[in-house]
Design an enzyme around this catalytic site. Sequence first.
Site, PDB file in Angstrom:
ATOM      1  N   GLY A   1       7.193 -16.861 -15.112  1.00 15.42           N
ATOM      2  CA  GLY A   1       7.338 -18.253 -15.531  1.00 15.42           C
ATOM      3  C   GLY A   1       7.647 -18.383 -17.008  1.00 15.42           C
ATOM      4  O   GLY A   1       8.076 -19.434 -17.480  1.00 15.42           O
ATOM      5  N   ARG A   2       7.404 -17.316 -17.737  1.00 13.67           N
ATOM      6  CA  ARG A   2       7.682 -17.367 -19.177  1.00 13.67           C
ATOM      7  C   ARG A   2       8.098 -15.992 -19.697  1.00 13.67           C
ATOM      8  O   ARG A   2       7.807 -15.634 -20.836  1.00 13.67           O
ATOM      9  CB  ARG A   2       6.479 -17.874 -19.944  1.00 13.67           C
ATOM     10  CG  ARG A   2       5.186 -17.108 -19.692  1.00 13.67           C
ATOM     11  CD  ARG A   2       4.239 -17.386 -20.794  1.00 13.67           C
ATOM     12  NE  ARG A   2       2.917 -16.849 -20.544  1.00 13.67           N
ATOM     13  CZ  ARG A   2       1.934 -16.909 -21.414  1.00 13.67           C
ATOM     14  NH1 ARG A   2       2.135 -17.480 -22.585  1.00 13.67           N
ATOM     15  NH2 ARG A   2       0.764 -16.405 -21.144  1.00 13.67           N
TER      16      ARG A   2
ATOM     17  N   ARG B   1       7.584  -6.674 -24.418  1.00 14.20           N
ATOM     18  CA  ARG B   1       6.670  -5.804 -23.677  1.00 14.20           C
ATOM     19  C   ARG B   1       7.455  -4.655 -23.055  1.00 14.20           C
ATOM     20  O   ARG B   1       8.563  -4.842 -22.563  1.00 14.20           O
ATOM     21  CB  ARG B   1       5.978  -6.632 -22.599  1.00 14.20           C
ATOM     22  CG  ARG B   1       5.047  -5.837 -21.725  1.00 14.20           C
ATOM     23  CD  ARG B   1       3.999  -6.720 -21.101  1.00 14.20           C
ATOM     24  NE  ARG B   1       4.523  -7.543 -20.018  1.00 14.20           N
ATOM     25  CZ  ARG B   1       3.747  -8.367 -19.303  1.00 14.20           C
ATOM     26  NH1 ARG B   1       2.465  -8.485 -19.573  1.00 14.20           N
ATOM     27  NH2 ARG B   1       4.257  -9.077 -18.338  1.00 14.20           N
TER      28      ARG B   1
ATOM     29  N   ASP C   1      -1.286 -10.388  -8.785  1.00 14.32           N
ATOM     30  CA  ASP C   1      -0.037 -10.403  -9.563  1.00 14.32           C
ATOM     31  C   ASP C   1      -0.224  -9.709 -10.909  1.00 14.32           C
ATOM     32  O   ASP C   1       0.751  -9.432 -11.601  1.00 14.32           O
ATOM     33  CB  ASP C   1       0.467 -11.836  -9.778  1.00 14.32           C
ATOM     34  CG  ASP C   1      -0.626 -12.753 -10.312  1.00 14.32           C
ATOM     35  OD1 ASP C   1      -1.642 -12.927  -9.612  1.00 14.32           O
ATOM     36  OD2 ASP C   1      -0.475 -13.275 -11.418  1.00 14.32           O
TER      37      ASP C   1
ATOM     38  N   LYS D   1       8.380 -11.851 -23.440  1.00 14.65           N
ATOM     39  CA  LYS D   1       7.348 -12.756 -22.902  1.00 14.65           C
ATOM     40  C   LYS D   1       7.230 -13.963 -23.834  1.00 14.65           C
ATOM     41  O   LYS D   1       7.052 -13.781 -25.038  1.00 14.65           O
ATOM     42  CB  LYS D   1       6.022 -11.990 -22.815  1.00 14.65           C
ATOM     43  CG  LYS D   1       4.860 -12.772 -22.248  1.00 14.65           C
ATOM     44  CD  LYS D   1       3.707 -11.837 -21.947  1.00 14.65           C
ATOM     45  CE  LYS D   1       2.450 -12.579 -21.545  1.00 14.65           C
ATOM     46  NZ  LYS D   1       1.330 -11.661 -21.303  1.00 14.65           N
TER      47      LYS D   1
HETATM   48  P1  AMP Z   1      -1.014 -15.108 -15.939  1.00 13.44           P
HETATM   49  O1  AMP Z   1      -2.296 -15.857 -15.765  1.00 13.44           O
HETATM   50  O2  AMP Z   1      -0.604 -14.921 -17.348  1.00 13.44           O
HETATM   51  O3  AMP Z   1      -0.977 -13.848 -15.150  1.00 13.44           O
HETATM   52  O4  AMP Z   1       0.124 -16.048 -15.336  1.00 13.44           O
HETATM   53  C1  AMP Z   1       0.115 -16.551 -14.019  1.00 13.44           C
HETATM   54  C2  AMP Z   1       1.428 -17.215 -13.722  1.00 13.44           C
HETATM   55  O5  AMP Z   1       1.640 -18.339 -14.567  1.00 13.44           O
HETATM   56  C3  AMP Z   1       2.648 -16.322 -13.926  1.00 13.44           C
HETATM   57  O6  AMP Z   1       3.587 -16.653 -12.923  1.00 13.44           O
HETATM   58  C4  AMP Z   1       3.140 -16.731 -15.279  1.00 13.44           C
HETATM   59  O7  AMP Z   1       4.513 -16.480 -15.454  1.00 13.44           O
HETATM   60  C5  AMP Z   1       2.862 -18.223 -15.270  1.00 13.44           C
HETATM   61  N1  AMP Z   1       2.699 -18.783 -16.631  1.00 13.44           N
HETATM   62  C6  AMP Z   1       1.696 -18.560 -17.503  1.00 13.44           C
HETATM   63  N2  AMP Z   1       1.891 -19.263 -18.640  1.00 13.44           N
HETATM   64  C7  AMP Z   1       3.043 -19.965 -18.486  1.00 13.44           C
HETATM   65  C8  AMP Z   1       3.778 -20.860 -19.301  1.00 13.44           C
HETATM   66  N3  AMP Z   1       3.373 -21.211 -20.511  1.00 13.44           N
HETATM   67  N4  AMP Z   1       4.925 -21.369 -18.791  1.00 13.44           N
HETATM   68  C9  AMP Z   1       5.348 -21.031 -17.571  1.00 13.44           C
HETATM   69  N5  AMP Z   1       4.699 -20.197 -16.751  1.00 13.44           N
HETATM   70  C10 AMP Z   1       3.556 -19.650 -17.195  1.00 13.44           C
HETATM   71 MG    MG Z   2       0.270 -12.423 -14.921  1.00 16.57          MG
END
Ligand code: AMP
Ligand code: MG
Length: 487
Positions: A92-93, A176, A252, A113
């Site tokens: 997502g980012r 990364r 994930d 990232k």
């Molecule tokens: P994480 O908790 O970092 O493993 O992220 C869980 C999901 O949320 C993943 O699909 C990330 O890509 C998405 N995600 C986290 N932060 C953001 C953000 N600021 N914008 C878009 N997607 C995000």
């Molecule tokens: Mg993640």
Amino acid sequence: MTKTNFGWNFDNSYARLPKLLYTHLEPTPVRLPKLIRFNSALAEEMGLDPDALNSQAGTEYLAGNRTPEGAEPLAQAYAGHQFGHFTMLGDGRAILLGEQVTTKNDRLDLQLKGSGRTPYSRGGDGRAALGPMLREYLISEAMHALGIPTTRSLAVVSTGEPVYRETSLPGAVLTRVASSHLRVGTFQFAYSRGSDQDLRLLTDYAIARHDPGLSGSDRPYYDFLNAVMNRQARLIAKWQSVGFIHGVMNTDNMAISGETIDYGPCAFMDAYDPATVFSSIDAHGRYAFGNQPYIAAWNLARFAETIMPLLDPDEEKAFTLAQEAISGFSGLYRSCWLDAMGAKLGLFNNEPEDEGLIEALLEIMHRHHADYTNTFLALTFDRPEVRGLFEQPDFQQWKLQWQERLQRQSQSAGDVQERMKGANPAVIPRNHRVEEALEAAVSMGDFSVLDRLSEALAKPYAHTPNQAAYAAPAPESARPYRTFCGT
Ligand code: AMP
Ligand code: MG
């Protein structure tokens, strides 16, 4: 492939996988990129030109403003069980620029990232704040120095753009590096959204990339499942041996490579307590320190389910095979953990009583709120510096038992100490030290605190005098420590 002056040498095998697994997409450019952190040694290892990259022109690439020659940027699709609930996710980012093939012929993912929105962003802004990206850089590199498999950090670039969380924060992009970004969730995505053929292509790809030795096996998928389990068993045992709490072990966030991935709410434990949780969103302690091995097993069971169709065409047989493999995890993990913990106590061989000896020490540490890292350091150097612990009768009795155990092996006291020095870090990224360094960097633009901390963390087993200053646990005023996700 011809080498450019930056050293880019891409070969993008992931981009040749079935289209449902990703979306081709360029990073979103940022206004005013500035290189804040750069890992020259890693760049060199990757066959990149550190001097060329460590420049304004290089920064444009590391910010996502220019695409390196040979890159094929894409966002990866994946799914995942988040705190037990299944969800469709994806980068997502983040944007995978491609795979850099190093001079040693290693294949490494290069991912930005915080690089902007993607079709998988859901409600998110696709961006990252400077503090958390510096935190990932610092902790992932510290983990690497501790000898723990992990994704690496090549650079942090500030974007000159604000990101809005609870307040406005400076934005940043982290580069990364990973041996791949294949996650348990990638397989869950292929299983639930793709055909059997998609799943097979993905799995064959993962085998070719991480376990090429298995391609000739007569049961490659079963062996692959075991290889993934083995890597996780080793990884989690290493986490437990240094008190690392990942904080968000969703499926994930578990890499097939066995590397630690996704540094969000992670933190290191001070006083030994298996119930330790730092993450603000982990209200029920699902990802508490002592639960990590069980969660790994749970995640691996989800992984086994996804590749069951490949294990055997007969569903029942496939199920039996998957179960057989998964039931082996606790034994695998236990033996990795005994090795890791045994080394911390200077043991060179295994005795049946060792498990009890280690568990007894942990119980005593728990009872007396003893600092995890410093207790092992005190044992290594026989310095009764852990306040109170060495005077406790239960500890003294345990210590006698341990000393008797050491006498039953042939190695000298010097050998034992060397082994313990190599297994017990002099310094870990203490939470209050990390916060202090990030605060100075982000709020004051003063990177000297972060530089000094990074230096102390670079050789955790060197046991140099200047590391002692970083060994003290957090003062009461810095507790309870809380960490946050996805910032
Ligand atoms: P994480 O908790 O970092 O493993 O992220 C869980 C999901 O949320 C993943 O699909 C990330 O890509 C998405 N995600 C986290 N932060 C953001 C953000 N600021 N914008 C878009 N997607 C995000
Ligand atoms: Mg993640």
